[in-house]
Enzyme design. Structure first.
Site, PDB file in Angstrom:
ATOM      1  CD  GLU A  26      -1.556 -10.588   4.564  1.00  0.00           C
ATOM      2  OE1 GLU A  26      -2.433  -9.982   5.180  1.00  0.00           O
ATOM      3  OE2 GLU A  26      -1.227 -10.348   3.386  1.00  0.00           O
ATOM      4  CG  HIS A  81      -5.355   4.963  12.428  1.00  0.00           C
ATOM      5  ND1 HIS A  81      -5.859   6.072  11.791  1.00  0.00           N
ATOM      6  CD2 HIS A  81      -5.129   4.057  11.448  1.00  0.00           C
ATOM      7  CE1 HIS A  81      -5.936   5.826  10.498  1.00  0.00           C
ATOM      8  NE2 HIS A  81      -5.508   4.612  10.263  1.00  0.00           N
ATOM      9  NE  ARG A  82      -0.595   3.171   8.589  1.00  0.00           N
ATOM     10  CZ  ARG A  82      -1.833   3.332   8.133  1.00  0.00           C
ATOM     11  NH1 ARG A  82      -2.266   4.517   7.753  1.00  0.00           N
ATOM     12  NH2 ARG A  82      -2.665   2.314   8.054  1.00  0.00           N
ATOM     13  CE1 TYR A  93     -13.925   0.604   4.444  1.00  0.00           C
ATOM     14  CE2 TYR A  93     -11.677   0.016   5.043  1.00  0.00           C
ATOM     15  CZ  TYR A  93     -12.941  -0.347   4.633  1.00  0.00           C
ATOM     16  OH  TYR A  93     -13.216  -1.674   4.394  1.00  0.00           O
ATOM     17  N   GLY A 124       0.053   4.261  -0.081  1.00  0.00           N
ATOM     18  CA  GLY A 124      -0.488   5.286   0.820  1.00  0.00           C
ATOM     19  C   GLY A 124       0.105   5.179   2.215  1.00  0.00           C
ATOM     20  CG  ASP A 131      -3.605  -6.155  10.003  1.00  0.00           C
ATOM     21  OD1 ASP A 131      -3.690  -5.992   8.772  1.00  0.00           O
ATOM     22  OD2 ASP A 131      -4.430  -6.839  10.637  1.00  0.00           O
ATOM     23  CG  ASN A 152      -1.814   1.130   1.361  1.00  0.00           C
ATOM     24  OD1 ASN A 152      -1.579   2.179   0.769  1.00  0.00           O
ATOM     25  ND2 ASN A 152      -2.880   0.955   2.119  1.00  0.00           N
TER      26      ASN A 152
END
Ligand code: IMP
Length: 184
Positions: free
Chosen positions: A39, A168-169, A142, A14, A66, A12
């Site tokens: 995974e 959050h990240r 999202y 992003g 994750d 990803n």
């Protein structure tokens, strides 16, 4: 690249952009590494990350994460199934599921797995709500339908720097940076 380069294991871009932005001004080099690895599907982000860290040992020093979005009115759905739901329903599908819902509260969670001389997990949570329509074109996943509490814009209307400061990240990464301090 040198041996100290921190590998960000993700497909990803992003996410990678956010890590790169967060490490701006630090001397640690980072690189995006997009590789397939086994995974597991469980009901916890932490378990997914711990399993992945074992599979990826050879690629240390590394970080993986994750993440998921947990919607209260849907009993936490899509949560650990966020990737699958993004692929199948997308933001539009979530907006349809939420059509008659007044309770829009939700949260993002991100668990970063860090493997260097040590192995450690860092978790960040951001609380907010699902919007009634998509807004913004930046970010990924999202981002267009999530507005963090206390902010006017959705994540997709923010620059990666703005999102990183509060998300959050970003919070999980702040904890990691606080832990590694001067070595970065
Ligand atoms: P994973 O952590 O890559 O498994 O992400 C699960 C799903 O949540 C994917 O569909 C991502 O696009 C989405 N996702 C993860 N982090 C974020 C974020 O910061 N903003 C928006 N969507 C995200």
């Amino acid at each position: 690249m040198n041996d100290d380069t921190l590998n960000v294991i993700t497909s990803n871009r992003g996410k990678y952009v956010e890590y790169k932005e967060k490490l701006k001004g630090h001397h640690r080099e980072i690189e995006m590494v997009n590789i397939d690895y086994p995974e597991i599907q469980t009901d916890s982000l932490e378990a997914v990350v711990k399993f992945a860290l074992k599979e990826l040992e050879d690629h240390a020093p590394l970080i993986i994460d994750d993440s998921g979005i947990f919607i209260d009115a849907l009993d936490g759905f899509p949560g650990v199934y966020s990737a699958y739901v993004m692929k199948t329903l997308g933001c539009e599908g979530i907006l349809s599921l939420m059509e008659d819902q007044d309770d829009r509260s939700s949260r993002f969670e991100c668990v970063i797995g860090y493997l260097d001389e040590e192995k450690k997990l860092f978790k960040g949570i951001s609380k907010g709500s699902i919007t009634y329509e998509k807004k913004g074109t930046k970010g990924f996943g999202y981002d267009p339908i999530f507005r963090q509490d206390g902010f006017e814009k959705t994540y997709a209307e923010m620059t990666s720097e703005e999102k990183n400061r509060i998300s959050h990240r970003g919070r999980a990464m702040d904890k990691l940076l606080d832990h590694v301090k001067e070595s970065y």
